[in-house]
Design an enzyme around this catalytic site. Structure first.
Site, PDB file in Angstrom:
ATOM      1  N   ASP A   1      -4.160   0.769   1.197  1.00 25.30           N
ATOM      2  CA  ASP A   1      -3.938   1.841   2.155  1.00 25.30           C
ATOM      3  C   ASP A   1      -4.328   1.285   3.526  1.00 25.30           C
ATOM      4  O   ASP A   1      -4.881   0.184   3.651  1.00 25.30           O
ATOM      5  CB  ASP A   1      -4.721   3.113   1.787  1.00 25.30           C
ATOM      6  CG  ASP A   1      -4.092   4.353   2.450  1.00 25.30           C
ATOM      7  OD1 ASP A   1      -3.286   4.184   3.393  1.00 25.30           O
ATOM      8  OD2 ASP A   1      -4.410   5.488   2.053  1.00 25.30           O
TER       9      ASP A   1
HETATM   10  C1  NOJ Z   1      -2.898   6.386   5.357  1.00 26.22           C
HETATM   11  C2  NOJ Z   1      -2.495   7.292   4.229  1.00 26.22           C
HETATM   12  O1  NOJ Z   1      -3.578   7.515   3.358  1.00 26.22           O
HETATM   13  C3  NOJ Z   1      -1.323   6.748   3.428  1.00 26.22           C
HETATM   14  O2  NOJ Z   1      -0.948   7.700   2.494  1.00 26.22           O
HETATM   15  C4  NOJ Z   1      -0.204   6.393   4.344  1.00 26.22           C
HETATM   16  O3  NOJ Z   1       0.893   5.937   3.596  1.00 26.22           O
HETATM   17  C5  NOJ Z   1      -0.690   5.334   5.316  1.00 26.22           C
HETATM   18  N1  NOJ Z   1      -1.764   5.878   6.108  1.00 26.22           N
HETATM   19  C6  NOJ Z   1       0.432   4.842   6.219  1.00 26.22           C
HETATM   20  O4  NOJ Z   1       0.753   5.770   7.152  1.00 26.22           O
END
Ligand code: NOJ
Length: 756
Positions: free
Chosen positions: A293
């Protein structure tokens, strides 16, 4: 107690059934792709390999903070083959531009992969994922993600960071809106639908994109519902509740997985070999890649699990995180780690192989620009076809929570309707959070939907309450207003002189979503005061509710005749809502989450374990309860009414050589045809690990004509009656089982059976 280890049984069945031919085909297909990947890998330098694991944010939209700062040399690095992909770069033009940097300049011309959060639509918004789960309809999930994929692919994207399939049982957590809700069985069905919808039959099709099952794992269990918080759960909860939707996504062929921000039982998910290597890649045979993530690799330093960025890179690659999203630690630290012998280069090779394979499967090596097509983009985005599909889907996600005196559906010849509420006039809130490239204020508002459905009725509008003021955006804190009653008088005046009031209550869509946890989930902005006042002057109140989470509705229910939960219904919200209010479509949604009487009941879910103190036998306090409110949900999981009524009777169960067969009669006792979601629950009465009081094990959505009776049949196998023990083995323990069938998780018919 006699146990059968199901995993062993299953393995032997699979071996016998999977015939030689299909195996041979799979092996030969796989090896041709493997050969291509191996030959490319063999000519890559160490720096180029590390480059493939590097996912840069494209700067056009930030979806998180970068603890390592941003890399200032992105374009140069892309040209030098040091970048594997980008996120937050979209549109045919932008993706083409970035792709050119990589393909025309780098030594090997390896194309970039472009990923983006295309969650419930790219520009045509579908209902939020929680709403889609309320349809209890895999087709809604499929169609929603097919349209999202078509639009995203036409805008040059290859990969979505969806579906989010974190089981969510705490309504305080803002990302509950993005989830399929509280139940692992329903979530698994939705997970399959979403993955299949995004990916279709062939990743190389220009109408599909690679899916990403996220967040692996247990992010939805953030303590106290506070975003990004620690997770501490038992292994039985992990195996029986959290993992099943991920397994379903893997079985459906999800090309990628995303790990999670949270610590799980002491170890950050991003650094967990148990999750990523052992479970996902080894046990489940996942052959795609795992992306971290956003900066979750360097965040392991803040977790207190990595000493520094170099250590974080080592932990993450060893654990099986293949790609570093905007953490910028693989690009900075992996080379040194490998040269020092602290990280085996084979781990890197495995990660790169996985990433390259997906790029091949997307067809990017045949033509890296194939998705970036301006004409297609223009034709596809917000096309009439996509908007129509969104309206159809939205209607199926609404849940009718109350309908006193059958006030709904409304007559189309009403003389006057007062439409009240700030949310009623909003063309933006229905688009929901996580809205990709939705155009601000592009939704059909409830007011517009009603006006066009009943052109002859006098429709008047007043804002009534004030929930928000000022700028609203996906990234900024929202200003919630309390105490502004300046709109009350006008709303009351119009309500008093109208036949009926459609009062739109709920939340701003930016009250839920990432970074939007709340300590108090009650409706804000004096909405409760307003409904009480309106109820004094007009008893015919129909509440249209818009929320991204369960909210307490006790007072709303006491002061209204009907409540229609519409979540955030997407681009066509107002039209779809009018379709249901005026009876062109009968609601058939059922809650995928329990709605409490009070926020203090959270986390609240039906599938709970029984305490030892269930009953107040002696009129004393020594039983499991709250002193100031009920235990149960106001509207339980699975609940939802329609414009007719159904009666359940003749529950019959019989043992079969595979398990149990169940049948039940459902009679449409109302005045019109209707659709019912018939739900099957079980309870394993006594087991070596206490099992929940009810677990959903099946459902069927059926249309039943007026006056007709339908016999519905279910079959439960031994596998359905099994559960995971703390070692992750699926075990079946013979004994007594309660079998329950009903219209929701509370009102069930029930019978017991003892199985050998
Ligand atoms: C953080 C989020 O938790 C995730 O779900 C997302 O895909 C990413 N940011 C990218 O934006």
């Amino acid at each position: 107690m006699k146990k059968i280890h199901f995993s062993l049984l299953k393995a032997s069945i699979i071996l016998t059934l999977s015939g030689i031919n299909s195996c041979q085909i799979a092996v030969s297909q796989k090896s041709s792709l493997d050969r291509k990947v191996d030959s490319l890998l063999s000519i890559m330098t160490l720096e180029e390999k590390i480059g493939q694991t590097n996912l840069y944010n494209g700067n056009s939209e930030m979806t998180g903070p970068s603890p390592q700062g941003d890399n200032k040399n992105k374009a140069e690095n892309i040209k030098n083959g040091l970048v594997g992909g980008m996120l937050n770069v979209f549109s045919a033009e932008e993706t083409q531009r970035a792709q050119t940097l990589a393909v025309e300049n780098s030594r090997l011309g390896i194309p970039l992969i472009f990923g983006y959060d295309v969650i419930h639509g790219y520009q045509t918004m579908f209902p939020i994922p929680l709403a889609q789960a309320a349809s209890w309809d895999i087709e809604v999930a499929k169609i929603g993600s097919q349209v999202a994929a078509r639009e995203a692919a036409a805008a040059g994207l290859h990969w979505t960071f969806a579906p989010m399939i974190d089981i969510s049982r705490d309504a305080r957590w803002g990302r509950i809106m993005e989830s399929p809700g509280e139940d692992p069985y329903l979530a698994s069905i939705m997970a399959k639908g979403w993955v299949e919808g995004f990916q279709g039959e062939d990743l190389a099709s220009l109408e599909t994109i690679a899916a990403c099952a996220k967040h692996f794992a247990a992010y939805g269990y953030a303590e106290a519902g506070r975003e990004y918080n620690t997770v501490d759960i038992s292994m039985q909860t992990l195996y029986n509740v959290v993992l099943p939707p991920f397994q379903a996504a893997n079985d459906a062929g999800a090309a990628t997985f995303m790990n999670a921000f949270n610590i799980l039982n002491g170890i950050p998910a991003t650094g967990s070999s148990f999750l990523q290597r052992e479970l996902l890649k080894e046990n489940w045979g996942f052959d795609g890649f795992v992306v971290s993530d956003w900066a979750s690799i360097p965040e392991m330093i803040f977790h207190g699990s990595a000493i520094d960025t170099s250590h974080a890179a080592e932990l993450a690659i060893k654990a099986g995180s293949d790609m570093d999203m905007q953490g910028m630690v693989y690009e900075k630290k992996l080379k040194q780690k490998i040269e020092e012998g602290l990280v085996d280069v084979q781990l890197l090779d495995d990660a790169v192989r996985r990433i390259l394979k997906i790029k091949y499967r997307l067809g990017l090596f045949d033509d890296p620009y194939r998705y970036s097509d301006k004409e297609k983009e223009k034709a596809e985005l917000l096309s009439k076809k996509n908007l129509d599909l969104s309206r159809e889907a939205a209607k199926k996600t609404f849940v009718l929570l109350k309908n006193k005196e059958n006030i709904l559906p409304l007559e189309k010849n009403l003389h006057s309707i007062a439409v009240i509420g700030q949310l009623a006039n909003s063309k933006d809130v229905p688009l929901g959070s996580w809205r990709a490239q939705a155009i601000t204020n592009s939704a059909v508002s409830v007011l517009e939907g009603i006006e066009s459905a009943v052109p002859k009725t006098k429709v008047v509008y007043a804002q009534g309450y004030t929930l928000t003021k000022g700028d609203r955006s996906f990234t900024q804190e929202l200003t919630i207003v309390e105490g502004d009653k300046s709109g009350f008088d006008e709303a009351i005046r119009l309500s008093k002189r109208s036949d009926l009031v459609v009062l739109v209550l709920g939340e701003d869509c930016f009250q839920s979503g990432e970074g939007r946890s709340q300590t108090d989930i009650a409706l804000k902005g004096n909405q409760i005061d307003l409904i009480k006042k309106i109820n004094e002057v007009n008893k015919n109140i129909v509440v249209v509710l818009m929320t991204g989470r369960p909210v307490p509705l006790t007072e709303v229910s006491e002061n209204s005749k009907a409540i229609l939960q519409t979540w955030f219904a997407g681009s066509e919200a107002g039209n779809a809502i009018a379709d249901v209010l005026f009876g062109d479509f009968s609601p058939a949604g059922k809650l995928p989450v329990s709605f409490p009487y009070h926020g203090g009941q959270e986390p609240l879910y039906y599938c709970r374990k029984s305490t030892g103190r269930q009953f107040n036998r002696e009129n004393n306090v020594f039983w499991s309860h709250y002193t100031d409110g009920p235990n149960d949900a106001l509207y339980p999981f699975g609940y939802g009414l329609t414009y007719t009524t159904f009666e359940y009777s003749n529950l019959d169960i019989a043992k079969t050589n595979k398990g149990v067969s169940i049948d039940v009669d459902i009679t449409n006792t109302g005045e019109r045809a209707g659709t019912e979601v018939v739900q099957l629950y079980i309870r394993d009465v006594a087991a070596s690990l206490a099992r929940p009081i009810k677990e959903l094990k099946g459902f069927q959505k059926k249309k039943i004509d007026k006056g007709k009776t339908l016999t519905i049949e279910f079959n439960l196998t031994i596998e359905d009656l099994s559960f995971y023990n703390t070692e992750g083995e699926k075990v079946y323990e013979p004994g007594e089982f309660e079998i329950m069938v009903g219209p929701d998780s509370k009102s069930v018919l029930s019978k017991k059976v003892t199985l050998e």
